[in-house]
Write a protein that holds these residues in place. Structure first.
Motif, short mmCIF file in Angstrom:
data_model
loop_
_atom_site.label_atom_id
_atom_site.label_comp_id
_atom_site.label_asym_id
_atom_site.label_seq_id
_atom_site.Cartn_x
_atom_site.Cartn_y
_atom_site.Cartn_z
N LEU A 72 0.82 -1.21 0.00
CA LEU A 72 0.00 0.00 0.00
C LEU A 72 0.86 1.26 0.00
N ILE A 73 1.94 1.24 0.75
CA ILE A 73 2.86 2.38 0.78
C ILE A 73 3.46 2.62 -0.60
N LEU A 74 3.90 1.54 -1.25
CA LEU A 74 4.47 1.65 -2.59
C LEU A 74 3.42 2.13 -3.59
N PHE A 75 2.19 1.68 -3.41
CA PHE A 75 1.09 2.10 -4.28
C PHE A 75 0.85 3.60 -4.16
N VAL A 76 0.81 4.11 -2.94
CA VAL A 76 0.59 5.54 -2.72
C VAL A 76 1.73 6.36 -3.34
N ILE A 77 2.96 5.90 -3.16
CA ILE A 77 4.11 6.60 -3.74
C ILE A 77 4.00 6.63 -5.26
N GLY A 78 3.60 5.50 -5.84
CA GLY A 78 3.46 5.43 -7.29
C GLY A 78 2.41 6.39 -7.82
N ILE A 79 1.28 6.51 -7.13
CA ILE A 79 0.22 7.41 -7.57
C ILE A 79 0.68 8.86 -7.46
N ILE A 80 1.41 9.19 -6.40
CA ILE A 80 1.91 10.56 -6.25
C ILE A 80 2.89 10.90 -7.37
N LEU A 81 3.66 9.92 -7.80
CA LEU A 81 4.68 10.16 -8.83
C LEU A 81 4.08 10.23 -10.23
N VAL A 82 3.20 9.28 -10.58
CA VAL A 82 2.72 9.21 -11.97
C VAL A 82 1.20 9.17 -12.09
N GLY A 83 0.47 9.41 -11.02
CA GLY A 83 -0.98 9.44 -11.10
C GLY A 83 -1.57 8.10 -11.53
N ARG A 84 -2.55 8.16 -12.42
CA ARG A 84 -3.25 6.96 -12.86
C ARG A 84 -2.64 6.36 -14.12
N ALA A 85 -1.35 6.52 -14.31
CA ALA A 85 -0.70 6.01 -15.53
C ALA A 85 -0.86 4.50 -15.69
N PHE A 86 -0.98 3.78 -14.58
CA PHE A 86 -1.18 2.33 -14.63
C PHE A 86 -2.38 1.97 -15.50
N CYS A 87 -3.46 2.75 -15.38
CA CYS A 87 -4.70 2.43 -16.10
C CYS A 87 -4.52 2.45 -17.61
N ALA A 88 -3.67 3.35 -18.12
CA ALA A 88 -3.49 3.49 -19.57
C ALA A 88 -2.38 2.61 -20.12
N TRP A 89 -1.35 2.37 -19.30
CA TRP A 89 -0.14 1.76 -19.84
C TRP A 89 0.09 0.31 -19.43
N VAL A 90 -0.50 -0.14 -18.35
CA VAL A 90 -0.19 -1.50 -17.86
C VAL A 90 -1.43 -2.37 -17.73
N CYS A 91 -2.53 -1.82 -17.30
CA CYS A 91 -3.75 -2.60 -17.07
C CYS A 91 -4.23 -3.26 -18.36
N PRO A 92 -4.54 -4.56 -18.35
CA PRO A 92 -5.00 -5.24 -19.56
C PRO A 92 -6.46 -4.99 -19.91
N VAL A 93 -7.23 -4.42 -19.00
CA VAL A 93 -8.67 -4.25 -19.23
C VAL A 93 -8.97 -3.39 -20.46
N PRO A 94 -8.30 -2.23 -20.66
CA PRO A 94 -8.58 -1.45 -21.88
C PRO A 94 -8.29 -2.22 -23.16
N VAL A 95 -7.33 -3.14 -23.11
CA VAL A 95 -7.02 -3.95 -24.30
C VAL A 95 -8.20 -4.85 -24.64
N TRP A 96 -8.77 -5.50 -23.62
CA TRP A 96 -9.95 -6.35 -23.86
C TRP A 96 -11.13 -5.49 -24.30
N GLY A 97 -11.19 -4.27 -23.78
CA GLY A 97 -12.29 -3.38 -24.14
C GLY A 97 -12.33 -3.06 -25.62
N LYS A 98 -11.18 -3.14 -26.29
CA LYS A 98 -11.13 -2.86 -27.73
C LYS A 98 -11.87 -3.91 -28.53
#
Length: 319
Positions: free
Chosen positions: A65-91
């Protein structure tokens, strides 16, 4: 290479690496629990629900959780666009429907043209433009998004505490994406057909293809990210108003808001959803016809305010 290809390649590459590791018996975990041997970084929702379900403080989950919070502070929601597979299936949605006219976009463009092109209007603030636009179009789609994701987030946490099981993890499309890879590998390797070989693809299709609003209305992970991304100040779209088509022509454009999957409007922030929903996908930067949008790591102090109409309107009003 355009970023839209990278946003497909990267999530699929992560799934492929996990599959190769599974075949080679390398214990590197999944995207929901990346790690090595006994050291793993858990999914934030998985970490929270696991502690609530077990009613114990798990050190590994706290670190995650600590690492997660640090990551969000650094790059925001970038995970959703660049790593999460859900948008790929959504295509895959494009395979199940015919192309149709985007009525919201047409209404948006018409409202922009009416407001920006009307020389009788005084210089209005962004908030006033938003209210005027919503009043003239009469469309609810310009209102701020619902809080359904946060309700799902709360339900996931409460259900884990009540039932003693991280319920959401059983249907999480991120975890199911990896489960699908592992199930298919086992299927081809051993030939054993289990219920999961049918259930997992069906659930994924329902969640990511037929539930079109999964990411914006259901996903509790994105809800948690949105709550924390208000502390993120990096990689935010910046508009050079001098290059903007609206400034040069005094008319409507709206291309940046049209291509944003989250509904963010970089040129007129009050017209779209809150900037904290930005996933740093870079699409608005690439699609801007005037090349007026950039995404520097830190905001440039020289950026001009974006809330006013083109200067041409002001000069004509003065005359």
């Amino acid at each position: 290479m355009k970023t839209n290809k990278l946003r497909i390649i990267i999530p699929l590459a992560v799934l492929a690496i996990a599959g190769i590791a599974f075949v080679c018996h390398l214990n590197i975990g999944t995207l929901s629990a990346i790690g090595w041997q006994d050291v793993a970084v858990l999914c934030p929702i998985g970490a929270l629900t696991t502690m609530l379900a077990s009613k114990t403080m798990v050190p590994r989950a706290v670190i995650s959780l600590i690492l997660f919070v640090i990551g969000i502070i650094l790059v925001g929601r970038a995970f959703c666009a660049w790593v999460c597979p859900v948008p790929v299936w959504g295509k895959l949605r494009s395979l199940f429907k015919k192309p149709e006219k985007d009525e919201r976009t047409e209404a948006s463009k018409k409202a922009r043209a009416e407001i920006l092109g009307n020389r009788d209007n005084p210089i209005l603030t962004d908030e006033e433009l938003f209210e005027l636009r919503r009043h003239r179009t009469g469309m609810a789609c310009y209102a701020k998004p619902s809080n359904s994701r946060h309700i799902v987030l709360g339900s996931a946490l409460v259900s884990a505490a009540i039932f003693g099981v991280p319920v959401f993890c059983l249907i999480c499309p991120i975890g199911l994406s990896f489960a699908l890879v592992f199930t298919l590998i086992s299927l081809f390797a051993t030939g054993d057909v289990t219920w999961s070989a049918v259930a997992i693809p069906v659930i994924l299709l329902l969640e990511t293809v037929f539930f079109r609003k999964w990411c914006s209305h259901i996903c509790p992970i994105s809800a948690l990210m949105s709550l924390l991304s208000r502390f993120n100040k990096t990689l935010r779209p910046q508009v050079d108003t001098a290059k903007c088509v609206e400034t040069k022509t005094g008319g409507a454009c709206g291309r940046c808001s049209k291509v944003c999957a989250q509904g963010v409007d970089p040129r007129h922030p009050a017209w779209g959803v809150d900037m904290l929903e930005c996933t740093k996908c870079h699409v608005c930067v690439e699609e801007c016809p005037g090349h007026a949008i950039s995404m520097p790591f830190f905001k440039k102090n020289s950026d001009k305010p974006q809330e006013q109409l083109p200067a041409a309107n002001a000069s004509e009003k003065a005359e």
